[in-house]
Design a protein around this motif. Sequence first.
Motif, PDB file in Angstrom:
ATOM      1  N   ASP A 103       5.222  -4.908  -7.687  1.00 47.02           N
ATOM      2  CA  ASP A 103       5.284  -3.726  -6.827  1.00 47.02           C
ATOM      3  C   ASP A 103       3.990  -2.924  -6.900  1.00 47.02           C
ATOM      4  OD1 ASP A 103       7.778  -4.685  -6.437  1.00 47.02           O
ATOM      5  OD2 ASP A 103       8.861  -2.965  -7.215  1.00 47.02           O
ATOM      6  N   GLN A 163       1.244  -2.152  -3.909  1.00 44.44           N
ATOM      7  CA  GLN A 163       0.726  -0.812  -3.585  1.00 44.44           C
ATOM      8  C   GLN A 163      -0.797  -0.793  -3.566  1.00 44.44           C
ATOM      9  OE1 GLN A 163       2.440   2.355  -5.975  1.00 44.44           O
ATOM     10  NE2 GLN A 163       4.498   1.570  -5.581  1.00 44.44           N
ATOM     11  N   ARG A 164      -1.403  -1.446  -4.566  1.00 46.00           N
ATOM     12  CA  ARG A 164      -2.877  -1.480  -4.608  1.00 46.00           C
ATOM     13  C   ARG A 164      -3.419  -2.207  -3.380  1.00 46.00           C
ATOM     14  NH1 ARG A 164      -1.964  -3.286  -9.863  1.00 46.00           N
ATOM     15  NH2 ARG A 164      -2.999  -5.287  -9.521  1.00 46.00           N
ATOM     16  N   ARG A 209      -3.307  -0.037  -0.336  1.00 42.26           N
ATOM     17  CA  ARG A 209      -4.379   0.976  -0.314  1.00 42.26           C
ATOM     18  C   ARG A 209      -5.706   0.355   0.104  1.00 42.26           C
ATOM     19  NH1 ARG A 209      -1.706   3.156  -4.972  1.00 42.26           N
ATOM     20  NH2 ARG A 209      -3.060   1.972  -6.369  1.00 42.26           N
ATOM     21  N   GLY A 218       4.034  -3.651   2.681  1.00 42.77           N
ATOM     22  CA  GLY A 218       4.991  -2.885   1.908  1.00 42.77           C
ATOM     23  C   GLY A 218       6.418  -2.852   2.406  1.00 42.77           C
ATOM     24  N   ARG A 220      13.637   0.083  -4.760  1.00 46.51           N
ATOM     25  CA  ARG A 220      12.471   0.005  -3.858  1.00 46.51           C
ATOM     26  C   ARG A 220      12.723   0.796  -2.578  1.00 46.51           C
ATOM     27  NH1 ARG A 220      12.101  -6.389  -5.309  1.00 46.51           N
ATOM     28  NH2 ARG A 220      10.485  -6.220  -6.913  1.00 46.51           N
TER      29      ARG A 220
END
Lengths: 322, 322
Positions: B19, B23-24, B27, B44, B236
């Motif tokens: 997870d 997220q990284r 970004r 995501g 989530r």
Amino acid sequence: VGPPKPTPAGSETQQAGEDAAIQRIGRRVAEVFGAPTGSQRWVGDDAAVLETPEADLVMTVDSTVEGVHVSLDLMSLEDVGWRAMSRAMSDVAAMGSAPRFALVSVCLPPTCAVDELYEGLLDAAASYACPIVGGDLVAAPLLSLSIAIGAVTPDGEPVGRDGARPGDAIFVTGPLGAGAAGLRLLRADPVSPGGDPLVDAYRRPRAQLAAGWAARASGAAAMMDISDGLAIDLDRLVRASGVGFRLDDLPVAPGATLAEALGGGDDYQLLIVSGHPGAVVEGFASSGLPAPTPIGRCTADPEERQFRGAPVDRLGWEHGIR
Amino acid sequence: VGPPKPTPAGSETQQAGEDAAIQRIGRRVAEVFGAPTGSQRWVGDDAAVLETPEADLVMTVDSTVEGVHVSLDLMSLEDVGWRAMSRAMSDVAAMGSAPRFALVSVCLPPTCAVDELYEGLLDAAASYACPIVGGDLVAAPLLSLSIAIGAVTPDGEPVGRDGARPGDAIFVTGPLGAGAAGLRLLRADPVSPGGDPLVDAYRRPRAQLAAGWAARASGAAAMMDISDGLAIDLDRLVRASGVGFRLDDLPVAPGATLAEALGGGDDYQLLIVSGHPGAVVEGFASSGLPAPTPIGRCTADPEERQFRGAPVDRLGWEHGIR
């Protein structure tokens, strides 16, 4: 298992090979779902061409596997990401289409850092102006990536493998053998820091999107990318079109051998076939692209495979599939 | 490496996990390509939502790997094909969309027959009325499949994970734990011929496309499929929505344990969140579907995770990614 070596893939191995398996799958798909209607293309080309009520799309999915297509002994994780994205993008180039989005599924062993891999993926995707819009992450014992790309073909039809006719001219978009020569150099000196054009050609290939676009816009009859080797890939193209070929020339990359140019693979240049070779040359010139190199012609005999007057073996890479 | 076991995936492991990696990646994608405009969703969610000049599409790619998601000791190659297709299709169901085409990339060891695998893939795809239109075949040391699916959402917007609000009702589309219980039975008796509903649930899961469609059409606010375990997947969903949850009930599949229902994964039922629970129930009834089971409500405290008055661990499957 190591990176692919040029291996003869003669017709006697056909029934056990990748190409035969793809034909069987295509037949079963047609039995289950019917044949695609209109100008659609499903199994058997560089990418699938779809007509949905919502849109016409070109879709491809392409896998890159550690020990088969890439080796972490010979390149960084960033290189692996770049190379995987370029390999998938090359299928879009071979249709003459423009990429719109990419999805990446990554299977990653604990020794590999996902961020490093993604830097290469993102660098490549940005260079092709194609956003990565989603994907999947799996912890797995073997590094592999599958990349799906969606593309469009405004103002035209995607170019398949099956449109070549006897007499059509055959072009390639650039010198061949650089990828295979780079792999040979890397095997001799795995810690090569890069900078050598052959090594860079192997580690960081570029999909020929602009060339594919120019070829389609100038009326190319058939097109395909050279990922497994000129001889085997051209064999696939003329087989799909029901023609043969005679080659009289081949642009060999400086530092590569003729065998590497004929059967080395990993070049990601495009094969372009056209009944109007002047239009192709003009189209490349007006797009500011280097002129494609004419290498020969398609012939009426579907069994003919000639290079400089001699029969040419089906050299290149074919996966052993049963 | 074996098939997944329920493992606690607490927040202390977050930075090393799947997870956090996603997220990284999200970004970095936004840094390179900008944020998606309009109603698009990129990295995501269960699938990506795209607006191109040509069409609005929902796209997903999902990998199934031998030793991670499937084991050939416990199921046939046909089962592997069925299961891989259903896993990918479940992501489409979770958006409330309708599949239009699938592409399959197969990495195949020499011991596996591609035709057997494809029979399971084609059976499943036909049952979802979704043609397989292309793909890729690679000879590789480890069996894996990546399936890309393109889908559409006529007359509506795909349903993401982030639309849940405090007070919204939470439903599941069917009993939970069957997949995990089937895996437990198979491990005790790997040669089970099938016929046991739990074993069949594990080997031949079904994506809940009709339920996802009905939920979207009746105004669901958020939706997600339960592939890794109710507790981790609901975590989530509420995390994406900025809410918490309190569960008071859970439909446990006959023969499964409560722990298997909470954290077993492999169920491929849908989590549906709605501020208008009556409309969801009516929508299912008018579509002729079994009523979804209300299991609790979303709460305003984004830290709250309760089941029958006690805190609930984030049980389920999360890939270890660094």
